[in-house]
Design an enzyme around this catalytic site. Structure first.
Site, PDB file in Angstrom:
ATOM      1  N   TYR A 110     -68.092  -3.109  15.969  1.00  0.00           N
ATOM      2  CA  TYR A 110     -67.518  -4.437  16.220  1.00  0.00           C
ATOM      3  C   TYR A 110     -67.796  -4.858  17.658  1.00  0.00           C
ATOM      4  CZ  TYR A 110     -64.272  -2.738  12.550  1.00  0.00           C
ATOM      5  OH  TYR A 110     -63.701  -2.209  11.421  1.00  0.00           O
ATOM      6  N   SER A 112     -67.434   0.646  17.238  1.00  0.00           N
ATOM      7  CA  SER A 112     -67.272  -0.378  18.283  1.00  0.00           C
ATOM      8  C   SER A 112     -68.509  -0.476  19.158  1.00  0.00           C
ATOM      9  CB  SER A 112     -66.056  -0.010  19.161  1.00  0.00           C
ATOM     10  OG  SER A 112     -65.996  -0.816  20.304  1.00  0.00           O
ATOM     11  N   ASP A 152     -50.548   2.831   6.294  1.00  0.00           N
ATOM     12  CA  ASP A 152     -50.388   2.484   7.711  1.00  0.00           C
ATOM     13  C   ASP A 152     -49.088   3.127   8.200  1.00  0.00           C
ATOM     14  OD1 ASP A 152     -51.516  -0.337   9.475  1.00  0.00           O
ATOM     15  OD2 ASP A 152     -49.890   0.938  10.223  1.00  0.00           O
ATOM     16  N   TYR A 175     -61.212   6.662  24.439  1.00  0.00           N
ATOM     17  CA  TYR A 175     -61.217   5.846  23.210  1.00  0.00           C
ATOM     18  C   TYR A 175     -62.660   5.651  22.741  1.00  0.00           C
ATOM     19  CZ  TYR A 175     -61.875   1.724  20.447  1.00  0.00           C
ATOM     20  OH  TYR A 175     -62.318   0.855  19.477  1.00  0.00           O
ATOM     21  N   LYS A 210     -65.006   7.031  19.212  1.00  0.00           N
ATOM     22  CA  LYS A 210     -65.877   6.258  18.317  1.00  0.00           C
ATOM     23  C   LYS A 210     -67.273   6.911  18.255  1.00  0.00           C
ATOM     24  CE  LYS A 210     -62.949   3.205  17.017  1.00  0.00           C
ATOM     25  NZ  LYS A 210     -62.413   3.259  15.637  1.00  0.00           N
TER      26      LYS A 210
HETATM   27  C1  WQD Z   1     -62.771  -9.185  27.504  1.00  0.00           C
HETATM   28  C2  WQD Z   1     -63.111  -9.783  28.869  1.00  0.00           C
HETATM   29  C3  WQD Z   1     -62.096  -8.617  30.697  1.00  0.00           C
HETATM   30  C4  WQD Z   1     -57.938  -9.638  29.893  1.00  0.00           C
HETATM   31  C5  WQD Z   1     -61.946  -4.154  24.342  1.00  0.00           C
HETATM   32  C6  WQD Z   1     -62.235  -2.738  24.009  1.00  0.00           C
HETATM   33  C7  WQD Z   1     -63.175  -2.679  22.834  1.00  0.00           C
HETATM   34  C8  WQD Z   1     -62.563  -3.440  21.686  1.00  0.00           C
HETATM   35  C9  WQD Z   1     -62.298  -4.885  22.092  1.00  0.00           C
HETATM   36  C10 WQD Z   1     -61.363  -1.955  20.265  1.00  0.00           C
HETATM   37  C11 WQD Z   1     -63.390  -8.710  29.908  1.00  0.00           C
HETATM   38  C12 WQD Z   1     -61.580 -10.037  30.607  1.00  0.00           C
HETATM   39  C13 WQD Z   1     -59.321  -9.517  29.790  1.00  0.00           C
HETATM   40  C14 WQD Z   1     -57.375 -10.361  30.968  1.00  0.00           C
HETATM   41  C15 WQD Z   1     -59.579 -10.848  31.776  1.00  0.00           C
HETATM   42  N1  WQD Z   1     -61.361  -2.828  21.285  1.00  0.00           N
HETATM   43  N2  WQD Z   1     -60.115 -10.125  30.717  1.00  0.00           N
HETATM   44  N3  WQD Z   1     -58.221 -10.944  31.869  1.00  0.00           N
HETATM   45  O1  WQD Z   1     -62.663  -4.992  27.179  1.00  0.00           O
HETATM   46  O2  WQD Z   1     -64.489  -6.394  26.078  1.00  0.00           O
HETATM   47  O3  WQD Z   1     -63.146  -4.801  24.703  1.00  0.00           O
HETATM   48  O4  WQD Z   1     -61.410  -4.841  23.231  1.00  0.00           O
HETATM   49  O5  WQD Z   1     -62.289  -1.641  19.551  1.00  0.00           O
HETATM   50  O6  WQD Z   1     -63.378  -1.349  22.486  1.00  0.00           O
HETATM   51  O7  WQD Z   1     -62.887  -2.149  25.114  1.00  0.00           O
HETATM   52  O8  WQD Z   1     -62.091  -6.870  25.555  1.00  0.00           O
HETATM   53  O9  WQD Z   1     -60.441  -8.704  25.638  1.00  0.00           O
HETATM   54  O10 WQD Z   1     -59.988  -6.608  27.011  1.00  0.00           O
HETATM   55  O11 WQD Z   1     -61.766  -8.189  27.721  1.00  0.00           O
HETATM   56  O12 WQD Z   1     -60.325 -11.387  32.603  1.00  0.00           O
HETATM   57  O13 WQD Z   1     -56.131 -10.499  31.107  1.00  0.00           O
HETATM   58  O14 WQD Z   1     -61.968 -10.495  29.331  1.00  0.00           O
HETATM   59  O15 WQD Z   1     -62.312  -8.254  32.062  1.00  0.00           O
HETATM   60  O16 WQD Z   1     -64.397  -9.196  30.774  1.00  0.00           O
HETATM   61  P1  WQD Z   1     -63.156  -5.748  26.000  1.00  0.00           P
HETATM   62  P2  WQD Z   1     -60.977  -7.589  26.470  1.00  0.00           P
END
Ligand code: WQD
Length: 337
Positions: free
Chosen positions: A177, A124, A31, A149, A153
């Protein structure tokens, strides 16, 4: 068997290192701490009662990889190491293509050269974009990525398919995932977002801890039951255990040339408001302060897994639910002060 875990000091990597040891494997971590901290190694040691061999280095260093493969008698690799910030990837595409794809290519070249056959690739559900039907199966069409990103993948999976297709003696599983959340129940390891969290659950726990004034829910007018986006939130320990199951599958696979992909999710979709409500239930605190704000660019409305194939193919099923994950995430947050 000695397993090289690239990015093994990271969120999913560190939890997988623990699960590997508990399953009798001997992990070796590489890492560069670009998105992790040395404290993760201390946490792993507290849980296991012993340290794990560690190399602070980049995964595109072919000579070092050769040295590690020989010295540590590596029999398989779990490849987590990659940049993963969706927004940053749009601002710095070459940094993402160089790191995420360059490291994968270097790793594959050294594996073929050293005759190390077993590889688990961290993919992902982002490869599906906004799926046309739900829940998502592995046959759901992969859509043009909405971010650099996500494209790393998708292209990463194509590189794997073509490398296998050319007949190389490799056995590879790609794990797609869904949304990893939570922490090890000991609270010795967990998610360590750098700066302001992009992801929902660390933002929730930091708000509950008083580090953030309030949570902004990105959009309350989506075509879902409560107007907020739906995701498949999977406990990071369930996800870690899925990697062990996938590795065992490769070891048990007789043919020398094998590739498959599996969705790794719970099969359960939950909305942002349901996450907030569940958090309030487990935290015992006053309601989490939040406001409904504008939609976030790039968000899909709903995505959650059909876990039939991973259940049958790997003999793995998620054992923990949203409450378990939020309880462990909150316990971890409270250790961060
Ligand atoms: C989840 C939901 C947001 C923050 C991302 C990557 C994906 C993977 C996982 C790497 C959404 C909402 C979020 C906030 C909110 N990463 N939200 N307020 O976008 O589904 O996936 O992380 O592999 O590739 O794209 O996860 O946790 O960012 O968002 O309302 O402050 O929560 O709009 O609907 P996401 P997230």
């Amino acid at each position: 068997m000695h397993i090289l875990v690239t990015g093994g000091a990271g969120f999913i990597g560190s939890h997988t290192v623990v699960a590997l040891v508990e399953a009798g494997f001997k992990p070796v971590i590489i890492d560069n701490f670009s998105n992790s901290e040395p404290r993760a190694l201390e946490g792993i040691e507290k849980i296991l009662g012993h340290s794990v061999p560690f190399y602070q280095a980049n995964c595109d260093d072919a000579d070092l990889l050769r040295e590690i493969f020989e010295k540590e008698q590596i029999g398989g690799v779990i490849h987590f190491a990659a940049y993963k910030a969706v927004g940053e990837s749009m601002a710095e595409p070459l940094k993402y293509y160089r790191n995420n794809l360059g490291s994968l290519i270097t790793l594959l070249e050294v594996m073929v050269e050293k005759g190390v056959p077993n590889l688990i690739f961290s993919s992902s559900c982002t490869v599906y974009g906004q799926p046309d039907q739900l829940p998502v199966t592995e046959d759901t069409p992969v859509k043009p990525a909405e971010s650099v990103y996500g494209n790393t993948k998708q292209v990463g999976e194509e590189i794997l398919r073509d490398t296998i297709g050319s007949g190389n003696p490799l056995k590879i599983i790609g794990l797609r995932y869904f949304n990893p959340i939570g922490a090890h129940p000991s609270a010795h390891i967990g998610e360590l977002p750098l700066g302001v969290p992009n992801n929902l659950v660390p933002f929730v726990t930091q708000t509950a801890a008083g580090m953030r004034k309030s949570l902004t829910v990105f959009g309350g007018d989506y075509p879902t039951p409560d107007g907020t986006c739906i995701r498949d939130y999977i406990h990071v320990m369930d996800l870690a255990e899925a990697h062990v199951a996938a590795l065992q599958k490769l070891i048990d696979t007789p043919q020398s040339n094998y590739y498959d992909v599996f969705n790794v999710g719970t099969g359960q979709g939950n909305s942002v408001l349901e996450v907030i409500q569940t958090f309030d239930k487990i935290s015992g605190q006053e309601g989490l302060p939040y406001v409904i704000g504008a939609r976030r660019a790039g968000d899909v409305v709903a995505v959650y897994a059909d876990a039939t194939k991973v259940n049958a193919g790997l003999g793995w099923t998620a054992k923990r639910n949203l409450e378990d994950a939020l309880r462990d995430a909150w316990k971890w947050q409270k250790t961060l002060g």
